[in-house]
Design an enzyme around this catalytic site. Structure first.
Site, PDB file in Angstrom:
ATOM      1  N   HIS A 182      81.376  25.353  78.653  1.00 17.37           N
ATOM      2  CA  HIS A 182      81.421  24.001  79.206  1.00 17.37           C
ATOM      3  C   HIS A 182      82.819  23.767  79.760  1.00 17.37           C
ATOM      4  O   HIS A 182      83.810  23.811  79.037  1.00 17.37           O
ATOM      5  CB  HIS A 182      81.098  22.951  78.137  1.00 17.37           C
ATOM      6  CG  HIS A 182      81.079  21.555  78.684  1.00 17.37           C
ATOM      7  ND1 HIS A 182      79.959  20.984  79.240  1.00 17.37           N
ATOM      8  CD2 HIS A 182      82.061  20.616  78.784  1.00 17.37           C
ATOM      9  CE1 HIS A 182      80.233  19.764  79.642  1.00 17.37           C
ATOM     10  NE2 HIS A 182      81.498  19.524  79.381  1.00 17.37           N
ATOM     11  N   CYS A 183      82.898  23.530  81.058  1.00 13.73           N
ATOM     12  CA  CYS A 183      84.185  23.338  81.730  1.00 13.73           C
ATOM     13  C   CYS A 183      84.534  21.850  81.725  1.00 13.73           C
ATOM     14  O   CYS A 183      83.858  21.051  82.377  1.00 13.73           O
ATOM     15  CB  CYS A 183      84.119  23.876  83.158  1.00 13.73           C
ATOM     16  SG  CYS A 183      85.687  23.750  84.048  1.00 13.73           S
TER      17      CYS A 183
END
Length: 335
Positions: A182-183
């Site tokens: 998850h960025c």
């Protein structure tokens, strides 16, 4: 508080803290790009003269500048490929197939209630009979070794069966196909649907940082002893830009390695905790099809966002764990 409530009424998305944080990060990124590029044109007078003499040089730089920003927004707004969306897509295709079967007046015993779907790594297409939910369950179970319990594959949050390489993201609160990470900077997950866009964004951002850094160094060499406060601003921005460039280069090399070996960040970091990877040696890449095929699948063969990948068989794992020989390189086994 009344001012905030007024703003929330005008822009409803600001009422959500997660959306507000995501919009704040996007605005901060745009501002940072403008600050670094704008400082060059404000303090580097020779750049203006160079633009007049060679307009193509500045035009290419500005084109890369705009392309990096566009790629950022395209990647942040793209879907990583959610399991629930893949399940809905299967349900819709099942219903369309039933309607077409009824319209063509084909016997219900032959094709009614079935859906032909191609699974990566399989030798042929699989015919999944039954209802919509059962079709998805049977499809997922068919990708795992025989005897796998459906309870071990069901997400406790989404209550949906996870195909191989899928994982539940607690930030997005959804299960993602071929989950990578998850960025936070992009405000979205990186998965099967947008990993290629993510790599291109890193590449463009790295090239932009490198080019901007070269321009800053050229500016300092040309104007090192003119005005001290201009040099101080340029040096400060150059130091922060160098840190960002090192981080981007390492990230680009890391994700290039993942692409060549057909891995994800989650699989590499949590390899010993993932059930289907525990018994596999670390130097064996179970989903790899060779460097060339991995590159082709990553760049060109992702037309289907919801295509699934089964686990390799014991014979396939044994073949992949066999050391390479000179004959293997000549025959292209590594590719």
């Amino acid at each position: 508080m009344s001012i905030f409530n007024f703003c929330y009424r005008i822009v409803p998305c600001l009422a959500d803290p997660a959306r507000r944080s995501s919009l704040g990060l996007k605005a901060a990124l745009v501002v940072l790009h403008i600050v670094y590029a704008g400082t060059l044109f404000l303090l580097y007078s020779d750049l203006i003269e160079k633009t007049k003499e060679e307009p193509w040089y500045t035009a290419i730089y500005l084109l890369l500048f705009v392309a990096a920003l566009i790629q950022y927004f395209v990647t942040s707004c793209s879907s990583p490929g959610y399991v629930l969306d893949a399940m809905r897509d299967l349900n819709e295709k099942n219903s369309l197939y039933r309607r077409s079967s009824m319209l063509s007046k084909q016997p219900a015993s032959s094709k009614s209630g079935s859906f032909v779907i191609t699974v990566e790594g399989s030798q042929s297409e699989r015919n999944i009979p039954g209802s919509n939910v059962t079709s998805w369950t049977k499809l997922v179970l068919d990708m795992y070794p025989p005897g796998t319990s459906i309870r071990t594959l069901t997400c406790s949050y989404c209550n949906v069966e996870q195909p191989p390489r899928a994982k539940h993201c607690h930030d997005c609160d959804k299960c993602v196909l071929q989950f990578d990470h998850h960025c936070v900077w992009l405000g979205t997950c990186i998965g099967r649907g947008n990993h290629c866009r993510f790599w291109w964004y890193i590449f463009e951002e790295t090239a932009l940082c490198l080019w901007t850094g070269i321009l800053y160094i050229t500016c300092l060499k040309a104007n090192i002893s003119r005005v001290w406060w201009k040099d101080a601003i340029m040096i400060l921005l150059l130091v922060t830009l160098s840190i960002a460039l090192i981080f981007l280069l390492l990230l680009l090399i890391f994700h290039s390695y993942l692409i060549l070996t057909c891995q994800t960040t989650y699989e590499l970091v949590r390899r010993r905790r993932i059930p289907y990877l525990r018994g596999i040696p670390e130097r064996v890449y179970p989903f790899s099809k060779g460097v060339c095929r991995n590159l082709y699948d990553f760049c060109f063969a992702r037309s289907s966002l919801y295509s699934l990948e089964r686990l390799p068989t014991a014979m396939e794992l044994e073949e992949k764990s066999r050391p390479y020989t000179c004959l293997d390189f000549l025959t292209g086994r590594c590719c």
